[in-house]
Design a protein around this motif. Sequence first.
Motif, PDB file in Angstrom:
ATOM      1  N   HIS A  91      24.966  29.690   8.327  1.00  0.00           N
ATOM      2  CA  HIS A  91      24.593  29.954   9.716  1.00  0.00           C
ATOM      3  C   HIS A  91      23.083  29.792   9.941  1.00  0.00           C
ATOM      4  N   PHE A 121      27.805  37.821  14.892  1.00  0.00           N
ATOM      5  CA  PHE A 121      27.327  36.457  15.098  1.00  0.00           C
ATOM      6  C   PHE A 121      28.074  35.801  16.256  1.00  0.00           C
ATOM      7  N   GLN A 122      29.366  36.079  16.361  1.00  0.00           N
ATOM      8  CA  GLN A 122      30.140  35.521  17.465  1.00  0.00           C
ATOM      9  C   GLN A 122      29.658  36.085  18.791  1.00  0.00           C
ATOM     10  N   LEU A 124      26.640  37.163  19.522  1.00  0.00           N
ATOM     11  CA  LEU A 124      25.341  36.567  19.844  1.00  0.00           C
ATOM     12  C   LEU A 124      25.507  35.131  20.341  1.00  0.00           C
ATOM     13  N   ARG A 125      26.446  34.395  19.761  1.00  0.00           N
ATOM     14  CA  ARG A 125      26.724  33.035  20.255  1.00  0.00           C
ATOM     15  C   ARG A 125      27.263  33.083  21.679  1.00  0.00           C
ATOM     16  N   ASP A 126      28.116  34.069  21.953  1.00  0.00           N
ATOM     17  CA  ASP A 126      28.687  34.195  23.297  1.00  0.00           C
ATOM     18  C   ASP A 126      27.627  34.510  24.343  1.00  0.00           C
ATOM     19  N   LEU A 129      23.070  32.169  22.636  1.00  0.00           N
ATOM     20  CA  LEU A 129      22.019  31.947  21.645  1.00  0.00           C
ATOM     21  C   LEU A 129      22.420  30.840  20.680  1.00  0.00           C
ATOM     22  N   SER A 130      21.456  30.000  20.354  1.00  0.00           N
ATOM     23  CA  SER A 130      21.695  28.926  19.393  1.00  0.00           C
ATOM     24  C   SER A 130      21.609  29.498  17.975  1.00  0.00           C
ATOM     25  N   GLU A 131      21.946  28.675  16.996  1.00  0.00           N
ATOM     26  CA  GLU A 131      21.883  29.121  15.598  1.00  0.00           C
ATOM     27  C   GLU A 131      20.465  29.538  15.195  1.00  0.00           C
ATOM     28  N   ASP A 133      18.156  30.590  17.186  1.00  0.00           N
ATOM     29  CA  ASP A 133      17.886  31.810  17.947  1.00  0.00           C
ATOM     30  C   ASP A 133      18.464  33.029  17.237  1.00  0.00           C
ATOM     31  N   ILE A 134      19.689  32.880  16.738  1.00  0.00           N
ATOM     32  CA  ILE A 134      20.356  34.007  16.078  1.00  0.00           C
ATOM     33  C   ILE A 134      19.602  34.398  14.811  1.00  0.00           C
ATOM     34  N   LYS A 175      14.512  37.844  20.245  1.00  0.00           N
ATOM     35  CA  LYS A 175      14.075  36.784  19.331  1.00  0.00           C
ATOM     36  C   LYS A 175      12.655  36.985  18.824  1.00  0.00           C
TER      37      LYS A 175
END
Length: 409
Positions: A91, A121-122, A124-126, A129-131, A133-134, A175
Amino acid sequence: MLCSALRRNSLLPLFETCRLRYLLFFSSSSSSVAAAAAVGGTISPEPHFMVEYLVNSCGFSSSEAAKFSKRLAHLRSTEKPDAVLNFMRSHGFDGASIRKVISLNPVYLCCNVEKNLVPKFQFLRDLGLSEPDIVDVIENNHTILLLNVHRSIVPRLEIWESLLGSRELVLKHLKKTGWFFGSSIEKTLHPNLKFLRDECGIPEERVSLVLRTSPNLIARKLESLRALVVRAEELGIPRHSKMFMPILRCLHNVSKETFEAKAELLRSFGWSESEFCSAIKKFPSLLVASPESIRKKMEFFINEVGYVPSLISDHSYLLKYSLEKRAIPRFRVLEMLNTKGLGTRRGKFLYYIQLSNKKFMEKIVLPYKEKVPELLDIVRVAGAYEGNEPFYLVLEEDEKDLADRLTHI
C-alpha cells in the motif's frame, strides 16, 4: 521388615545416582556463572528473535531493534509481523515510512491485517485519499490504526469538520499535522471547547478560525490549555480581545524558555516590558520568528533606517518583512531617490514597505527608471526586475498581483 530393608537397599543406588547428577549439574552451572562473572559480570539472556527480525526485515539498527523488540516479547512467530509488513509495502509504504510508524508503536506489527488494517485503509480511500495521501496520514496520525472506524474515526471526523469548517481542511491536516486526530472527544476536545467558550467567553467562530491553521491547539490537555491562557493574560491580552486566540496559537508553538529568550533579546535593544507586550499584541507571529531573524531586523531598522526601538515596537509589523527581499532593497531605492532630489521623506518608509511589489514598482521604481537607472540595478539584485519589463519578486501576499500583471504583459 526384611522386605522393607531390601527395598531401601535397592532404592539407595538410584537415589545416589540422582543426587550425583544434581550435584554435577549445579557444580557445572556454578562454574559457568563464576566464569561469566570473571570475564565481565552478569549473564545476558538470549536476545528475542524479533531483534534480528527488526534488523533484517525493517532496517532498524541493532540498538533500535533491541529497544523496540521489548514490546513484542510475547510473539512466538513472525506470522503477524510478516503479514503487516507485506500489507504496508503493498500500500505504498517504503522502508523509511515503515520504520517511522513502527518506531512510534512497535505493537502495530501485531495487528490482524484483515480486522485492523484493511477497514481503516478502505475508509481512508473512501474519503478520496490517494495511496501516497494515506501514507502521509498514517505517518502523521498513526493512532488511527488503533481506532475503530465507526465508534471512533467517524465521530472524530465529524467533530473536526464542524471545527475546521470543511472536510477538505480536515483531510489536509490529517496529511500534514501530527497527533491532532487521536485526541479523545470526551476527555479532550469537548472540555477544551467548553473552557474556551464558557470560562473564557471566546466565540466559537474565533476558536474555529485559529484551529483552521493550528488544530493541535485544542488537542492539548485542559490543564495545559489553562496555563496557556494565563500566559496570554500575563502579556496584557484580555480574553475578549480579537487577538487573544492568535496569541494563544503563537504561545502554543513556543516554549516558555524560547519565549523568555526572545523577550530578553528584544529587551537588549532597549524595549521595556510594556513595549514588548505592545509589539506582541500588534504582531503575535513575532513569538515564532527565529531569534537570529529578529536580531538582524532590529539591527537594520535601528542602525540603517535610524528608527528608535520604541517606534519599532509601535510598528512591530515591520519585523515580518524579509530583509533581503523587501526591506533592504526598498530602503536602498528610497535612499537613491533622496540623493537625486527625487525622493520622499525617510519617515514614509513605514508606508512604502507595506506596498505590494506591484504597487511599489509602479509608484516608485518605474516612473524614475530613465532618470535613475540605478534603481533597476537595486531591484534586479533583489530579483524584482528582469529585462525591459518588471518581473515581480514573488511573496505569498503578491501572488495574485503577479498573475494579474503577467496576464497583461
